[in-house]
Design an enzyme around this catalytic site. Structure first.
Site, PDB file in Angstrom:
ATOM      1  N   SER A  17      43.684  35.578  32.994  1.00  0.00           N
ATOM      2  CA  SER A  17      45.173  36.054  33.617  1.00  0.00           C
ATOM      3  C   SER A  17      45.213  35.347  34.696  1.00  0.00           C
ATOM      4  CB  SER A  17      44.914  37.606  33.305  1.00  0.00           C
ATOM      5  OG  SER A  17      45.982  38.465  34.267  1.00  0.00           O
ATOM      6  N   THR A  60      55.512  40.283  32.328  1.00  0.00           N
ATOM      7  CA  THR A  60      54.169  40.791  33.560  1.00  0.00           C
ATOM      8  C   THR A  60      55.114  41.652  34.130  1.00  0.00           C
ATOM      9  OG1 THR A  60      52.982  38.742  32.843  1.00  0.00           O
ATOM     10  CG2 THR A  60      51.879  40.775  34.699  1.00  0.00           C
ATOM     11  N   ASN A  68      52.313  40.457  27.829  1.00  0.00           N
ATOM     12  CA  ASN A  68      52.129  38.873  28.218  1.00  0.00           C
ATOM     13  C   ASN A  68      53.509  38.372  27.856  1.00  0.00           C
ATOM     14  OD1 ASN A  68      51.027  36.572  28.335  1.00  0.00           O
ATOM     15  ND2 ASN A  68      50.978  35.792  26.508  1.00  0.00           N
TER      16      ASN A  68
END
EC number: 2.3.2.2
Length: 532
Positions: A414, A343, A363
């Site tokens: 997330s 990320t 990801n």
């Protein structure tokens, strides 16, 4: 000021500020530039979250542009004939790709809160893709690390490798004409330049040619959501962070609430007693994450209960300051019935007091390592962030429950946690981090380092960090924690595991006494702070 994981993109953001643009203009320009210069995580084919402080209105806006599952996605799509998760399909197939949100999210922010023209903001990214730029040491290293996987996909191989099969090396000029073409479609036609027309058709064609399920309709139906940020307080500071479908803000505030009951400063930074309490707070928050978090458009998420200081006091009663609580004796802790790695982060502040903290991702590093032919766009593998088999661990070892099961048009849970800290009602600190499951604990420790131990952002970022995520029952310790401290933690029963790997990579700006203090985390090469 722009704090970014890559220098050229930081300078692009600064260019927008010099032209009179605001923090949102700079953030969007940086985001598009990172898609060119930082392919491991900068992206057009992924998604993320943007937290904005609007100085004139004295309010915060949270933009959710997380990827969405294609409409054809099903609960058991990654299970094999034996009911086991097929990791190869979950991580590296075309089915692993969620409908990307980055382009829609960036344009939404620019149209609603920016001040510059779209073509002007995208021009630097187009220039970098067309004319190319020298490959840095960091970029050459990143491509080299994933060369085997990238080389298996013909479209990716054509972009990252020379015709002789060698990847681009340090100092060579790297051009990406297909990506420049895609960026030009966006600059000319806005959202429709990506989600409809030739780009969308190339996405759908790639899916049909392989085993993908994303369609042109999925792309056309993608939507951005503005959500109310999660808020909490800690010793007079106000913390504003990411709401669901991020788990970050909820659990950062949950842990801060829990830790507020201790005199952390008296314990000493990174002492055994301090790290012990961090680990105990982390275990309880991640246990809650496994049960209660998901996409709020599909499930009820008990945000108010999880961030309630009374709930933190309830959890605190179960912590022994001298003895670790085994993970298998901790479970989701709400005293009410359940309700029906790679990320990138960048942070921007402008002269008017506007601040942006943005985290977006593919990801894994380079996503699923597949590129849509003719677009230069790498695909994400965010479908792996759903619970392919509820109750089992995902790629980051996180246990996830029914609320995060796969459903069409749903957003996966997330850990991305773009965060602002306000002091006396004004922005004081903006930060965030990559790192998968370690994002939440990384941001937590930067906040504690600044709020409790009065560190500047550079020291707060560089200080050794720790991480526990409830399961597996392991307390990771970065290098720099003393051997005596490690032994004292073992005596408390903490399952310590020193690691040579780094935990997170923050990009932080502090606004103090009229000064902007910026810091890029030294844990990885290539970061930069650009300012004037």
């Amino acid at each position: 000021m722009v704090a970014s994981p890559e220098r050229l993109a930081a300078e692009v953001g600064l260019e927008m500020l010099r032209r009179g643009g605001n923090a949102v203009d700079a953030a969007v320009a940086t985001g598009f530039a990172l898609a060119v210069t930082y392919p491991r995580a900068g992206n057009l084919g992924g998604g993320g979250f943007m937290l904005i402080h609007l100085a004139k209105e004295q309010r915060q806006v949270f933009i959710d542009y997380r990827e969405m599952a294609p409409a054809a996605a099903t609960r058991d799509m990654f299970l094999d004939a034996n009911g086991e998760v097929d990791k190869q399909r979950e991580y590296f197939s075309l089915q692993a790709a969620g409908v990307p949100g980055t382009v829609a999210g960036m344009l939404h922010a620019l149209d609603k809160y920016g001040s510059l023209d779209r073509a002007e903001v995208l021009a630097p990214a187009i220039r970098l893709a067309q004319q190319g730029f020298p490959v840095s040491f960091a970029l050459a290293h990143e491509i080299g690390q994933r060369a085997d996987m990238l080389g298996r996909d013909p479209a990716a191989r054509a972009v990252f490798f020379h015709p002789d099969g060698n990847p681009y090396g340090m100092g060579e000029t790297w051009r990406q004409p297909d990506l420049a073409w895609t960026l030009q479609q966006i600059a000319r036609d806005g959202r429709d330049g990506f989600y409809r027309g030739p780009v969308a058709q190339r996405f759908a064609a790639a899916m049909r040619a392989g085993d993908g399920i994303m369609t042109t309709q999925d792309l056309a139906n993608y939507r951005v959501a503005e959500r109310a940020p999660v808020r909490g307080t800690f010793h007079g500071f106000e913390v504003v962070s990411a709401p669901p479908p991020s788990s970050g803000g909820v659990h950062i505030i949950e842990m801060l609430n829990l830790l507020e009951g201790y005199d952390l400063q008296a314990l000493g930074h990174n002492s055994a007693a301090y790290i012990h309490l961090l680990a105990e707070a982390m275990k309880r928050a991640y246990a809650d994450r496994s049960e209660y978090l998901g996409d709020p458009d599909f499930v009820a998420v008990p945000v108010a209960q999880l961030t309630d200081k009374a709930y933190a006091a309830h959890l605190r009663k179960g912590i022994d300051p001298d003895k670790a609580t085994p993970a298998d004796t901790i479970g989701p802790g709400l005293p009410v019935p359940p309700e029906g790695s790679d990320t990138t982060q960048f942070t921007v502040a402008d002269a008017a007091g506007n601040v942006v903290s943005n985290t977006y991702t593919l990801n894994f590093s380079f996503g699923n390592h597949k590129m849509v032919p003719g677009t230069g766009v790498l695909l994400n593998n965010e479908m792996a962030d759903f619970a392919a088999d509820p109750g089992s661990a995902n790629a980051f070892g996180l246990i996830q429950g029914e609320r995060n099961r796969i459903e069409g048009r749903k957003r996966p849970l997330s850990s991305m946690s773009p965060t602002l800290v306000l002091r006396d009602g004004k922005p004081w600190l903006a930060t965030g981090s990559p790192g998968g499951s370690q994002i939440i604990t990384t941001v937590l420790q930067v906040l504690l380092n600044t709020m409790v131990f009065d560190m500047n952002p550079a020291t707060a970022a560089a200080s050794p960090r720790v991480h526990h995520q409830w399961w597996p029952d392991t307390l990771l310790l970065e290098r720099g924690i003393s051997a005596d401290t490690v032994e004292l933690l073992r005596q408390r029963g903490q399952p310590v595991q020193p690691t040579r790997r780094t935990l997170g990579r923050t990009q932080t700006i502090m606004l103090e006494d009229g000064w902007l203090l910026g810091a890029t985390d030294p844990r990885r090469p290539g970061g930069a702070v650009a300012a004037y």
